[in-house]
Motif scaffolding. Structure first.
Motif, short mmCIF file in Angstrom:
data_model
loop_
_atom_site.label_atom_id
_atom_site.label_comp_id
_atom_site.label_asym_id
_atom_site.label_seq_id
_atom_site.Cartn_x
_atom_site.Cartn_y
_atom_site.Cartn_z
N GLN A 1 0.81 -1.22 0.00
CA GLN A 1 0.00 0.00 0.00
C GLN A 1 0.84 1.27 0.00
OE1 GLN A 1 -3.27 -0.10 -0.46
NE2 GLN A 1 -3.12 -2.34 -0.50
N THR A 2 2.08 1.18 0.42
CA THR A 2 2.91 2.39 0.56
C THR A 2 4.14 2.36 -0.34
OG1 THR A 2 4.01 1.37 2.47
CG2 THR A 2 2.13 2.81 2.91
N PRO B 1 3.53 1.70 -4.55
CA PRO B 1 3.20 2.86 -5.39
C PRO B 1 4.39 3.80 -5.60
CG PRO B 1 1.45 2.45 -3.82
CD PRO B 1 2.59 1.57 -3.42
N GLN C 1 6.22 4.78 -9.28
CA GLN C 1 6.55 6.14 -9.73
C GLN C 1 8.01 6.25 -10.10
OE1 GLN C 1 5.85 9.15 -6.76
NE2 GLN C 1 5.71 10.78 -8.27
N PRO D 1 -2.56 -2.12 -4.51
CA PRO D 1 -2.58 -0.85 -3.79
C PRO D 1 -3.90 -0.12 -4.05
CG PRO D 1 -0.57 -1.07 -5.10
CD PRO D 1 -1.51 -2.15 -5.55
N LEU D 2 -4.40 0.54 -3.03
CA LEU D 2 -5.63 1.31 -3.20
C LEU D 2 -5.37 2.60 -3.99
CD1 LEU D 2 -7.23 0.87 0.34
CD2 LEU D 2 -7.69 -0.42 -1.75
N ARG D 3 -4.16 3.16 -3.83
CA ARG D 3 -3.78 4.37 -4.56
C ARG D 3 -2.40 4.14 -5.14
NH1 ARG D 3 -6.51 5.72 -0.04
NH2 ARG D 3 -8.33 7.11 -0.27
N ALA D 4 -2.38 3.77 -6.41
CA ALA D 4 -1.12 3.37 -7.02
C ALA D 4 -0.45 4.49 -7.82
CB ALA D 4 -1.35 2.17 -7.94
N GLY D 5 -1.19 5.51 -8.21
CA GLY D 5 -0.61 6.56 -9.02
C GLY D 5 -0.57 6.24 -10.50
N CYS D 6 -1.01 5.03 -10.87
CA CYS D 6 -1.09 4.62 -12.27
C CYS D 6 -2.15 3.53 -12.35
CB CYS D 6 0.26 4.13 -12.80
SG CYS D 6 0.87 2.62 -12.01
N THR E 1 -12.40 -5.76 -3.48
CA THR E 1 -11.64 -4.51 -3.63
C THR E 1 -10.98 -4.43 -5.00
OG1 THR E 1 -11.22 -4.39 -1.26
CG2 THR E 1 -9.77 -3.12 -2.68
N ARG F 1 -11.41 -1.56 -7.74
CA ARG F 1 -10.36 -0.58 -7.93
C ARG F 1 -9.51 -0.79 -9.18
NH1 ARG F 1 -10.23 2.92 -3.34
NH2 ARG F 1 -8.72 3.98 -4.66
#
Length: 381
Positions: free
Chosen positions: A80-81, A84, A88, A103-108, A140, A144
């Protein structure tokens, strides 16, 4: 993205277990085929796998995850941290997670492989914590991920039926089989395995897989007992693979008559698997249901006559090249005995299975993955 070029993809291989079980076979086979197709890859893996993937993927960037990621809770937190951030850093245009979670917020854009829906279709075969975790992870990921990759039409259909998944975002990529690793064995390869198992000239029925309740090992043991106990030269049963967590196996083992041989060698050497599977009189896999069924495909590739169940994806893999039975003890006993009594049918199944196995290639799987990643990345610029 450069026109005509595939997107740069970061593959998270940190979920691959040291024993190279099903997810390991999937990731290793897929990455090898992707390398041959000149995919633009970066791979993050466990430290113990960095050298392996470095050899396999000479043109890819290979990175080792933190040592703590070898433990599942830490790996899930890092996913999760740290993952991502890594995506990047390498300029990933797609992040692929090959084992349910992402990941819930992957940036891609993210793509996820959901291997099966049996946590919903066969819930009684999982303990509560495992069932709860994977059900949540699947829901999930369906919500997502830009694309979800599944290994069979049966898995796709169950996700749509049970979870109202969007069929336009699901791609079916059948697994392949490594024809170098899984092949019709020589007599020397068979003899080496027999010697290591102490079987001598005794015929045997092979099972290879985890000892999970879904694999139905207790019914296999009891069915084998019933099928062979009165034969003059009863074949042994060899249950190979990891220990798992099926508490009913010990009860079935206590019922084995003293004149029958049941062996539990644990993990076999990878190089011994063709001799083990291809040397069996029958490879039995009476599972309650699979997302794909890699063990039966590998047994088919080794020239073993296979007995399995027509549950979920297994007929997609076996087709008409395997024998089918029900999951119950009496059904297994009846159909196993019939197969043992019919040498001509076993020979025909072995030949048909080997031919059908050639239709499942990692190259075809890699091509589906590449197409899914291109769709996830969006229009070319």
């Amino acid at each position: 993205m450069t026109p005509g070029r595939p997107p740069r993809v970061l593959v998270d291989a940190t979920s691959v277990p040291a024993d190279r079980g099903g997810v390991g076979r999937y990731v290793d086979g897929l990455l090898g085929a992707l390398a041959a197709l000149d995919a633009d890859l970066a791979v993050v893996c466990q430290r113990t796998d960095a050298e392996r993937y470095g050899r396999l993927l000479s043109g890819a960037r290979i990175m080792a995850a933190p040592a703590a990621a070898a433990h599942r809770p830490a790996r899930l937190a890092w996913e999760q941290t740290g993952l991502p951030m890594l995506a990047q850093q390498v300029g990933a245009q797609v992040l692929h997670s090959p084992f349910y979670t992402c990941p819930l917020r992957a940036g891609c854009p993210v793509t996820v492989t959901v291997h099966d829906a049996t946590f919903f279709t066969e819930p009684e075969h999982y303990d509560k914590s495992r069932r709860t975790f994977f059900r949540s992870a699947i829901k999930t990921s369906l919500r997502r991920a830009s694309r979800v990759i599944v290994p069979s039409k049966a898995t796709r259909d169950e996700l749509i039926r049970l979870l109202d998944a969007d069929p336009t975002r699901i791609d079916v990529a059948y697994h392949g089989v490594d024809s170098d690793a899984f092949h019709a064995p020589s007599e020397d390869e068979k003899a080496r395995v027999r010697a290591r198992l102490g079987l001598g000239t005794t015929e045997y029925i092979a099972f290879l897989g985890a000892k999970e309740p879904r694999k139905n090992v207790p019914s296999l043991i009891r069915g084998w007992i019933s099928a062979v106990r009165d034969r003059p030269d009863p074949p042994a049963l060899v249950i190979a693979g990891g220990q798992g967590h099926d508490d009913e196996i010990d009860g079935a083992l206590s019922e084995v008559p003293s004149h029958l041989r049941l062996l539990r060698p644990g993990y076999l050497r990878y190089a011994d698997l063709p001799g083990f599977l291809g040397g069996a009189v029958v490879a039995a896999y009476p599972s309650f249901g699979e997302g794909f069924g890699l063990p039966i495909l590998e047994a088919m590739a080794c020239g073993a006559p296979v007995l399995t169940t027509p549950r979920l994806s297994l007929p997609e893999v076996g087709g008409d090249a395997v024998a089918y039975t029900g999951p119950g003890t009496d059904e297994i006993a009846r159909d196993l005995a019939a197969l043992l009594d019919d040498n001509e049918r076993r020979t025909a199944l072995a030949k048909a299975g080997a031919a059908r196995a050639k239709e499942f290639t990692w190259e075809s799987s890699a091509e589906v993955h590449l197409a899914a990643w291109a769709r996830a990345a969006g229009p070319r610029m």
